[in-house]
Design a protein around this motif. Structure first.
Motif, PDB file in Angstrom:
ATOM      1  N   ALA A 173       0.830  -1.205   0.000  1.00 20.65           N
ATOM      2  CA  ALA A 173       0.000   0.000   0.000  1.00 20.65           C
ATOM      3  C   ALA A 173       0.867   1.260   0.000  1.00 20.65           C
ATOM      4  O   ALA A 173       0.569   2.232  -0.716  1.00 20.65           O
ATOM      5  CB  ALA A 173      -0.932  -0.020   1.209  1.00 20.65           C
ATOM      6  N   GLU A 227      -9.045   0.662   4.616  1.00 18.87           N
ATOM      7  CA  GLU A 227      -9.400   0.601   3.199  1.00 18.87           C
ATOM      8  C   GLU A 227      -8.225   0.131   2.352  1.00 18.87           C
ATOM      9  O   GLU A 227      -8.391  -0.682   1.444  1.00 18.87           O
ATOM     10  CB  GLU A 227      -9.897   1.977   2.725  1.00 18.87           C
ATOM     11  CG  GLU A 227     -11.188   2.429   3.373  1.00 18.87           C
ATOM     12  CD  GLU A 227     -12.351   1.487   3.064  1.00 18.87           C
ATOM     13  OE1 GLU A 227     -12.354   0.897   1.968  1.00 18.87           O
ATOM     14  OE2 GLU A 227     -13.238   1.348   3.927  1.00 18.87           O
ATOM     15  N   ALA A 228      -7.037   0.652   2.653  1.00 19.19           N
ATOM     16  CA  ALA A 228      -5.857   0.241   1.889  1.00 19.19           C
ATOM     17  C   ALA A 228      -5.536  -1.236   2.111  1.00 19.19           C
ATOM     18  O   ALA A 228      -5.190  -1.957   1.166  1.00 19.19           O
ATOM     19  CB  ALA A 228      -4.660   1.103   2.289  1.00 19.19           C
ATOM     20  N   LEU A 230      -7.642  -3.621   2.931  1.00 17.07           N
ATOM     21  CA  LEU A 230      -8.645  -4.422   2.226  1.00 17.07           C
ATOM     22  C   LEU A 230      -8.332  -4.485   0.732  1.00 17.07           C
ATOM     23  O   LEU A 230      -8.464  -5.553   0.112  1.00 17.07           O
ATOM     24  CB  LEU A 230     -10.047  -3.845   2.458  1.00 17.07           C
ATOM     25  CG  LEU A 230     -10.595  -3.935   3.879  1.00 17.07           C
ATOM     26  CD1 LEU A 230     -11.930  -3.210   3.980  1.00 17.07           C
ATOM     27  CD2 LEU A 230     -10.754  -5.392   4.313  1.00 17.07           C
ATOM     28  N   ARG A 231      -7.909  -3.372   0.159  1.00 19.08           N
ATOM     29  CA  ARG A 231      -7.544  -3.372  -1.264  1.00 19.08           C
ATOM     30  C   ARG A 231      -6.355  -4.277  -1.533  1.00 19.08           C
ATOM     31  O   ARG A 231      -6.221  -4.823  -2.633  1.00 19.08           O
ATOM     32  CB  ARG A 231      -7.211  -1.946  -1.728  1.00 19.08           C
ATOM     33  CG  ARG A 231      -8.414  -1.039  -1.903  1.00 19.08           C
ATOM     34  CD  ARG A 231      -8.067   0.213  -2.708  1.00 19.08           C
ATOM     35  NE  ARG A 231      -7.068   1.035  -2.056  1.00 19.08           N
ATOM     36  CZ  ARG A 231      -7.343   2.012  -1.198  1.00 19.08           C
ATOM     37  NH1 ARG A 231      -8.606   2.271  -0.869  1.00 19.08           N
ATOM     38  NH2 ARG A 231      -6.387   2.733  -0.665  1.00 19.08           N
ATOM     39  N   GLU A 232      -5.482  -4.426  -0.551  1.00 20.72           N
ATOM     40  CA  GLU A 232      -4.298  -5.263  -0.725  1.00 20.72           C
ATOM     41  C   GLU A 232      -4.563  -6.732  -0.377  1.00 20.72           C
ATOM     42  O   GLU A 232      -3.623  -7.516  -0.308  1.00 20.72           O
ATOM     43  CB  GLU A 232      -3.138  -4.721   0.106  1.00 20.72           C
ATOM     44  CG  GLU A 232      -2.638  -3.355  -0.347  1.00 20.72           C
ATOM     45  CD  GLU A 232      -2.097  -3.364  -1.772  1.00 20.72           C
ATOM     46  OE1 GLU A 232      -1.675  -4.450  -2.240  1.00 20.72           O
ATOM     47  OE2 GLU A 232      -2.117  -2.302  -2.418  1.00 20.72           O
TER      48      GLU A 232
END
Length: 266
Positions: A173, A227-228, A230-232
């Motif tokens: 991230a 949020e970061a 979860l995106r990763e």
């Protein structure tokens, strides 16, 4: 620490987050003793003109304001300044160290903690900080090597694997936003290349354990960077599991390596 890390149109660490105050509190509890010791060793004193870049909640700026009185001044800057108590000689300014001007040769001392590693333009910013110092002025940097974070003890192998995945997700991230989380081990060399003389570095490492500000900061990161992460690829259930792990007395890991580096403009 800087209040925000750039991403196109958004911030990874945001001082507007409900978790920002907790993060700054943990960082201050962990790192203020290191920063204050380095600043004392570098010769802070009455009458000095200081710049604190990425001031965050202002703990270092407030400490400096007390030491440079009477007659000194502290300019504390951040992308998104948080409320900082009023002190004589202390000015808090919204400022982007990458894009906004700094007065040349204006400061006896410049301090930046956990700022330059997050900036893709870190070498150019270092040159700007050099120019903002008067001849003989001192730059103080404190940076992490967050790429070194081995687990020491865990309840089981699943916990080890989850923590290591969490660390890798965080690094991805940060890298996606131009952050170099291993720059702490390189910043002394960067100061030499930028023209600073008398470059010195102090290196520290601690332990992440329940009840320490180092581990509490990791707990905040599971919320602040949710949020970061979860995106990763981490899931909500895994973030909840991590929060439980960080309260488990059987968990221990190495903290980030902390580099306190200073150099003088000739």
């Amino acid at each position: 620490m800087a209040g925000a890390v750039r991403e196109t149109g958004s911030y990874l660490f945001d001082n507007g987050s409900a978790h920002a105050a907790g993060q700054h509190r943990c960082l201050a509890a962990w790192l203020d003793p290191v920063s204050f010791g380095a600043l004392r060793a570098g010769g802070v004193g009455p009458g000095m003109r200081c710049l604190d870049v990425g001031t965050g909640a202002g703990s270092v700026a407030l400490w400096l304001a007390e030491r440079v009185a009477p007659g000194g001044s502290v300019l504390a800057t951040d992308l998104v300044p948080l409320p900082v108590p009023v002190r004589p000689g202390l000015t808090v300014l919204r400022h982007d160290v990458v894009r906004d001007e700094l007065p040349p040769g204006a400061f006896d001392l410049v301090h930046a903690r956990l700022v330059l590693s997050h900036l893709p333009e870190r070498e150019a910013v270092l040159a700007r900080l050099f120019a903002a110092l008067r001849p003989g002025g001192v730059l103080h940097l404190l940076e992490f090597d967050a790429e070194y974070a081995p687990v020491l003890t865990v309840p089981d192998e699943r916990a080890r694997e989850l923590y290591e995945r969490y660390q890798r997700a965080k690094l991805r991230a940060f890298r996606a936003r131009g952050s170099h989380q291993g720059w702490g081990r390189e910043c002394a060399g960067a100061l030499v290349r930028a023209g600073f003389t008398g470059v010195e570095a102090e290196v520290r490492i601690g332990t992440l354990a329940p009840g320490t500000p180092q581990l509490e900061m990791q707990l905040h990161n599971t919320w602040h960077l949710r949020e970061a992460l979860l995106r990763e690829g981490l899931g909500e259930d895994e973030l909840a599991e991590l929060r439980g792990l960080f309260a488990d007395p059987r968990f221990r890991a190495c903290s980030n390596v902390v580099y306190a580096v200073r150099g003088r403009r000739p």
